[in-house]
Motif scaffolding. Structure first.
Motif, mmCIF file in Angstrom:
data_model
loop_
_atom_site.group_PDB
_atom_site.id
_atom_site.type_symbol
_atom_site.label_atom_id
_atom_site.label_comp_id
_atom_site.label_asym_id
_atom_site.label_seq_id
_atom_site.Cartn_x
_atom_site.Cartn_y
_atom_site.Cartn_z
ATOM 1 N N HIS A 24 -12.252 21.443 24.837
ATOM 2 C CA HIS A 24 -11.424 20.102 25.349
ATOM 3 C C HIS A 24 -12.873 19.079 25.019
ATOM 4 O O HIS A 24 -14.196 19.744 24.889
ATOM 5 C CB HIS A 24 -11.823 19.187 26.496
ATOM 6 N N LEU A 25 -12.720 17.967 24.486
ATOM 7 C CA LEU A 25 -13.938 16.854 24.457
ATOM 8 C C LEU A 25 -13.273 15.794 25.069
ATOM 9 O O LEU A 25 -12.193 15.490 24.987
ATOM 10 C CB LEU A 25 -13.653 15.858 22.843
ATOM 11 N N ARG A 26 -14.825 16.017 26.040
ATOM 12 C CA ARG A 26 -14.336 14.441 27.226
ATOM 13 C C ARG A 26 -15.393 13.434 27.311
ATOM 14 O O ARG A 26 -16.584 13.751 26.628
ATOM 15 C CB ARG A 26 -14.656 15.430 28.729
ATOM 16 N N GLU B 96 -14.235 20.559 12.949
ATOM 17 C CA GLU B 96 -13.719 19.285 13.595
ATOM 18 C C GLU B 96 -14.097 19.071 14.050
ATOM 19 O O GLU B 96 -14.884 17.896 13.854
ATOM 20 C CB GLU B 96 -11.925 19.625 12.835
ATOM 21 N N SER B 97 -13.895 19.382 15.855
ATOM 22 C CA SER B 97 -13.971 18.357 16.757
ATOM 23 C C SER B 97 -15.719 18.633 17.000
ATOM 24 O O SER B 97 -16.150 17.563 17.437
ATOM 25 C CB SER B 97 -13.676 18.951 17.988
ATOM 26 N N LEU B 98 -16.344 19.465 16.406
ATOM 27 C CA LEU B 98 -18.094 19.725 17.080
ATOM 28 C C LEU B 98 -18.739 18.545 16.035
ATOM 29 O O LEU B 98 -19.404 17.591 16.699
ATOM 30 C CB LEU B 98 -19.012 21.107 16.786
ATOM 31 N N PRO B 99 -18.810 18.235 14.277
ATOM 32 C CA PRO B 99 -19.242 17.059 13.860
ATOM 33 C C PRO B 99 -18.777 15.931 15.083
ATOM 34 O O PRO B 99 -19.210 14.841 14.689
ATOM 35 C CB PRO B 99 -18.204 17.465 12.357
ATOM 36 N N PHE B 100 -17.579 16.079 15.244
ATOM 37 C CA PHE B 100 -17.144 14.484 15.531
ATOM 38 C C PHE B 100 -17.414 14.289 17.286
ATOM 39 O O PHE B 100 -18.257 13.199 17.463
ATOM 40 C CB PHE B 100 -15.383 14.898 16.153
ATOM 41 N N ALA B 101 -18.103 15.032 17.817
ATOM 42 C CA ALA B 101 -18.461 15.380 19.254
ATOM 43 C C ALA B 101 -20.277 15.043 18.676
ATOM 44 O O ALA B 101 -20.702 13.886 19.493
ATOM 45 C CB ALA B 101 -19.076 16.721 19.302
ATOM 46 N N ALA B 102 -20.996 15.440 17.647
ATOM 47 C CA ALA B 102 -22.345 15.064 17.516
ATOM 48 C C ALA B 102 -22.263 13.888 16.869
ATOM 49 O O ALA B 102 -23.228 13.288 16.821
ATOM 50 C CB ALA B 102 -22.714 16.708 16.836
ATOM 51 N N ALA B 103 -21.892 13.181 16.309
ATOM 52 C CA ALA B 103 -21.427 11.730 15.442
ATOM 53 C C ALA B 103 -21.439 10.842 16.531
ATOM 54 O O ALA B 103 -22.040 9.930 16.730
ATOM 55 C CB ALA B 103 -20.434 11.738 14.737
ATOM 56 N N VAL B 104 -20.785 11.023 17.855
ATOM 57 C CA VAL B 104 -20.559 10.314 18.732
ATOM 58 C C VAL B 104 -21.927 10.169 19.445
ATOM 59 O O VAL B 104 -21.896 9.420 20.093
ATOM 60 C CB VAL B 104 -19.374 10.206 19.698
ATOM 61 N N LEU B 105 -21.461 11.609 19.212
ATOM 62 C CA LEU B 105 -23.760 11.598 20.829
ATOM 63 C C LEU B 105 -24.672 10.709 20.107
ATOM 64 O O LEU B 105 -25.929 10.152 20.652
ATOM 65 C CB LEU B 105 -23.641 12.770 20.906
ATOM 66 N N ALA B 106 -24.815 10.918 18.860
ATOM 67 C CA ALA B 106 -25.906 10.087 17.508
ATOM 68 C C ALA B 106 -25.568 8.864 18.286
ATOM 69 O O ALA B 106 -26.879 8.006 18.748
ATOM 70 C CB ALA B 106 -26.109 10.772 16.604
ATOM 71 N N ALA B 107 -24.530 8.484 17.810
ATOM 72 C CA ALA B 107 -24.398 7.132 18.209
ATOM 73 C C ALA B 107 -24.709 6.520 19.428
ATOM 74 O O ALA B 107 -24.668 5.371 20.238
ATOM 75 C CB ALA B 107 -22.442 6.232 17.779
ATOM 76 N N VAL B 108 -24.180 7.384 20.292
ATOM 77 C CA VAL B 108 -24.568 6.923 22.562
ATOM 78 C C VAL B 108 -26.390 7.144 22.357
ATOM 79 O O VAL B 108 -26.279 5.664 23.073
ATOM 80 C CB VAL B 108 -24.245 8.119 22.761
ATOM 81 N N ARG B 109 -26.793 7.656 21.317
ATOM 82 C CA ARG B 109 -27.828 7.788 21.797
ATOM 83 C C ARG B 109 -29.106 6.237 20.868
ATOM 84 O O ARG B 109 -30.118 6.306 21.892
ATOM 85 C CB ARG B 109 -29.368 9.086 21.484
ATOM 86 N N THR B 110 -28.507 6.077 19.955
ATOM 87 C CA THR B 110 -29.383 5.353 19.019
ATOM 88 C C THR B 110 -28.375 3.967 19.490
ATOM 89 O O THR B 110 -29.036 3.046 19.115
ATOM 90 C CB THR B 110 -28.665 5.637 18.146
ATOM 91 N N ARG B 111 -26.944 3.689 20.009
ATOM 92 C CA ARG B 111 -26.583 2.291 20.715
ATOM 93 C C ARG B 111 -26.381 1.592 19.255
ATOM 94 O O ARG B 111 -26.290 0.610 19.285
ATOM 95 C CB ARG B 111 -27.634 1.936 21.627
ATOM 96 N N GLY B 112 -26.194 2.576 18.701
ATOM 97 C CA GLY B 112 -26.068 1.737 17.080
ATOM 98 C C GLY B 112 -24.921 3.249 16.087
ATOM 99 O O GLY B 112 -24.369 3.728 16.659
ATOM 100 N N PRO B 113 -24.125 1.498 15.607
ATOM 101 C CA PRO B 113 -22.906 2.554 14.742
ATOM 102 C C PRO B 113 -22.987 3.442 13.661
ATOM 103 O O PRO B 113 -24.429 3.302 12.857
ATOM 104 C CB PRO B 113 -22.712 1.273 13.904
ATOM 105 N N VAL B 114 -22.835 4.188 13.522
ATOM 106 C CA VAL B 114 -22.830 5.525 12.870
ATOM 107 C C VAL B 114 -21.996 4.643 11.358
ATOM 108 O O VAL B 114 -21.087 4.388 11.610
ATOM 109 C CB VAL B 114 -22.126 6.683 12.904
ATOM 110 N N PRO B 115 -22.494 4.794 9.441
ATOM 111 C CA PRO B 115 -21.773 3.947 9.156
ATOM 112 C C PRO B 115 -20.466 4.045 8.497
ATOM 113 O O PRO B 115 -20.012 5.791 9.106
ATOM 114 C CB PRO B 115 -22.510 4.711 6.999
ATOM 115 N N ALA B 116 -19.564 3.398 8.581
ATOM 116 C CA ALA B 116 -17.859 3.831 8.291
ATOM 117 C C ALA B 116 -16.810 3.075 7.752
ATOM 118 O O ALA B 116 -17.466 1.819 7.244
ATOM 119 C CB ALA B 116 -17.252 3.306 10.399
ATOM 120 N N LEU B 117 -15.637 3.760 7.796
ATOM 121 C CA LEU B 117 -14.827 3.006 7.013
ATOM 122 C C LEU B 117 -14.281 1.929 7.909
ATOM 123 O O LEU B 117 -14.285 2.638 8.802
ATOM 124 C CB LEU B 117 -14.203 3.524 6.037
ATOM 125 N N PRO B 118 -13.466 0.908 7.852
ATOM 126 C CA PRO B 118 -12.817 -0.020 7.824
ATOM 127 C C PRO B 118 -11.695 0.862 8.498
ATOM 128 O O PRO B 118 -11.350 1.391 7.790
ATOM 129 C CB PRO B 118 -11.855 -1.533 6.971
#
Length: 281
Positions: free
Chosen positions: A184-186, A217-239
């Motif tokens: 799972h991803l929590r 699919e799920s591990l890169p997703f988890a890593a991107a969220v974790l990185a954003a949480v650690r930096t408190r900043g957004p990861v470049p995204a598309l609308p």
């Protein structure tokens, strides 16, 4: 150094302050490698280098990342299978002498060890999404959205409704590989009580299963969220799209009606949730 060393599934390019890893594409290349594509590993993120015999006439050159330096490995938490380790380069045994030369060169350039105080390796970029057993997960760089599936989500999640979590609300991510029981991803929230023991009852979690939430699919997703949480900043995204598919809304209302008829949703809950869904059209 500026040299290049090609192995099975990847090519390493050695630079004075980093190793650029380019992963090959092909049916035999691990899907995680293909999803990652290319990664630059700063030498400041590495604390060791090893060279060891591999299987079937191969040798394995491996970098040992510092704890906390790479959001991907932090999220994986030791759950990756050996063949999916992005820090391994497998080479034919006849190239052992060459691999030993590069291992010695790298060791001479390493100056850091122990836990890193921040991520030094870039995380996968948003937007990212994947399909879990009980819903769809999406990350746009600033928030995580869970949209429940009428075929897999528990009544608890249906009652809670689709979820959206801003990065600022989170303190971490818990990823359990889909290749083990109860994958799972929590999302770990900053200000909330104890999470339900079972992820299928937790609106802040999606459940994996056979063919759902695969590692690549799920591990890169988890890593991107974790990185954003650690930096408190957004990861470049598309609308992200602002409106929902009417057919999807109709299907969700139909399933909500089934839950209502079965007594799993009260009259008030049914009316409120139906109005919420209609408002998304």
């Amino acid at each position: 150094m500026g040299d290049v060393l090609a192995g099975f599934h990847a090519v390493w390019e050695f630079e004075s302050d980093s190793v650029l890893i380019r992963y090959e594409r092909g049916i035999r290349t691990p899907k995680l490698f293909q999803a990652l594509g290319e990664r630059r590993i700063p030498l400041a993120a590495v604390e060791g280098v090893t060279l060891a015999p591999g299987r079937r006439g191969t040798v394995v050159l491996r970098l040992r990342p510092r704890p906390g330096a790479d959001p991907l490995m932090e999220a994986a938490d030791g759950q990756l299978k050996e063949g999916s380790d992005p820090y391994r380069l497998v080479l034919p045994a006849e190239r052992e002498t060459l691999a030993e030369y590069y291992a010695d060169e790298l060791k001479g350039l390493l100056t850091e060890s122990g836990p890193a105080d921040r991520h030094l390796v870039a995380a996968p970029e948003a937007p990212l999404q994947f399909k879990a057993y009980d819903g769809k997960a999406a990350f746009d760089g600033t928030s995580v959205q869970f949209r429940w599936s009428w075929t897999g989500a528990s009544s608890t999640k249906w009652k809670a409704g689709d979820q959206s979590f801003a990065v600022a609300e989170l303190s971490g991510v818990e990823w359990r590989s889909p290749e083990v029981f109860e994958g799972h991803l929590r999302l770990v929230r900053r200000s909330s009580g104890p999470a339900p023991a079972q992820p299928d009852q937790d609106p802040a979690a999606v459940v994996f299963g056979l063919g759902y939430g695969p590692v690549h699919e799920s591990l890169p997703f988890a890593a991107a969220v974790l990185a954003a949480v650690r930096t408190r900043g957004p990861v470049p995204a598309l609308p992200a799209p602002s409106r929902r598919d009417p057919a999807d809304i109709a299907e969700r209302i139909r399933h909500l009606g089934e839950l209502h008829q079965a007594g799993l949703v009260t009259d008030e809950e049914f009316s409120a949730k139906k109005a919420e869904l209609l408002a998304e059209l």
